[in-house]
Design an enzyme around this catalytic site. Sequence first.
Site: not given
Ligand SMILES: NC(=O)c1ccc[n+]([C@@H]2O[C@H](COP(=O)([O-])OP(=O)(O)OC[C@H]3O[C@@H](n4cnc5c(N)ncnc54)[C@H](O)[C@@H]3O)[C@@H](O)[C@H]2O)c1
Length: 331
Positions: A107, A193, A256-258
């Site tokens: 997102k 959001k 939520s971090r935000n």
């Molecule tokens: N956590 C949630 O509840 C949630 C829900 C819906 C959507 N999202 C979206 O999903 C996306 C990921 O969020 P998350 O919570 O899984 O993050 P996270 O921090 O838990 O995981 C991030 C992942 O990205 C990888 N990564 C980071 N930098 C990288 C790079 N340069 N090259 C390759 N891989 C890399 C990390 O190794 C890890 O596997 C975000 O955009 C977030 O908005 C998260």
Amino acid sequence: MSCQVAVLGAGAFGTALAQAAAHAGHRVRIWSIEERVLAEIERSRRNSAYLPGVRLHRHVRPASSLEEAVEAASLVLVAVPSQVVRTVVRQAAPLLRPGQAVANAAKGLEEGTALRMSQVLEQELPGDLRPGIGTIAGPAIAREMARRRPTSLVAAAREPEVAGLVCRTLQNAWVRVAVSRDVIGVEVSATLKNAYAIALGLCDGLGLGANVKATLAAIALSEMAEMVVCLGGRRDTAYGLAGLGDLLATGYSPHSRNRTLGEKMGRGEDWRAFVATRTVEGVAVVETALGLARSLGLHLPVLAGLHALLFQGADPGQTVRSLLSDSPLPA
Ligand SMILES: NC(=O)c1ccc[n+]([C@@H]2O[C@H](COP(=O)([O-])OP(=O)(O)OC[C@H]3O[C@@H](n4cnc5c(N)ncnc54)[C@H](O)[C@@H]3O)[C@@H](O)[C@H]2O)c1
């Protein structure tokens, strides 16, 4: 019918998506840049760094390379932070073949270009793969979804078959997936959001009560809808799962971090230290989305107020008071 799914990114959400797909009957290869995460999944079917306490389905298997992850996949899910989506998709692009679908779950808008993630994918994928681009959004907090708490998602794509494929891949006993063709509306809502959740956290931190928080949520939602419409999406989408649904999940979740960032601001705590040690996606969104809104001639007071707080040292209490007295109230 069972199919092969690739998940790029084994963070919280990538792992939760992998778990959902495996429980829907599919075989999943999950890839990460972090070898120790993959080694732990291989060894013990756990990802304790990102999703502690969750035992992964036996059909979630680590892939030692991007090539191994995507080679047999009908659907590739991208679940890395929005600012690295381009890098990861650029690496994967030469390994993909026509007919494979690629759905992004990150997102955000790309910093510098203000592009939506599906636009980034369009730029990075060869022409014959572009019809297979999709988007996943909705109120799906990874730690809840991975623990089999009922969760709903939206799968959006210009091609209905692609949204249908994402739906069939992730829908299981506890995950429901709605389909949409409004990619713009879903992406813009899902992005904004995160910014507006900071404003809702601010209300918590200032101890202003439920009335103020609900008022600010309604104003934020109408701003979100304005932006969606201005960029070519459907107003209704802002009031659906990707907009209202996710705004409530993020703006009210203690995890939520935000929202937590806003709460810290409201309490007068050191929120800059909080932001310095982790990615809080809403911060970049405030900056990029406000620039985009201004270039479109849109007046979005909550977004502008958040910008003043984060980047110009504005006072939290004064900012919220001004928003409540000066913003148009959605009747
Ligand atoms: N956590 C949630 O509840 C949630 C829900 C819906 C959507 N999202 C979206 O999903 C996306 C990921 O969020 P998350 O919570 O899984 O993050 P996270 O921090 O838990 O995981 C991030 C992942 O990205 C990888 N990564 C980071 N930098 C990288 C790079 N340069 N090259 C390759 N891989 C890399 C990390 O190794 C890890 O596997 C975000 O955009 C977030 O908005 C998260």
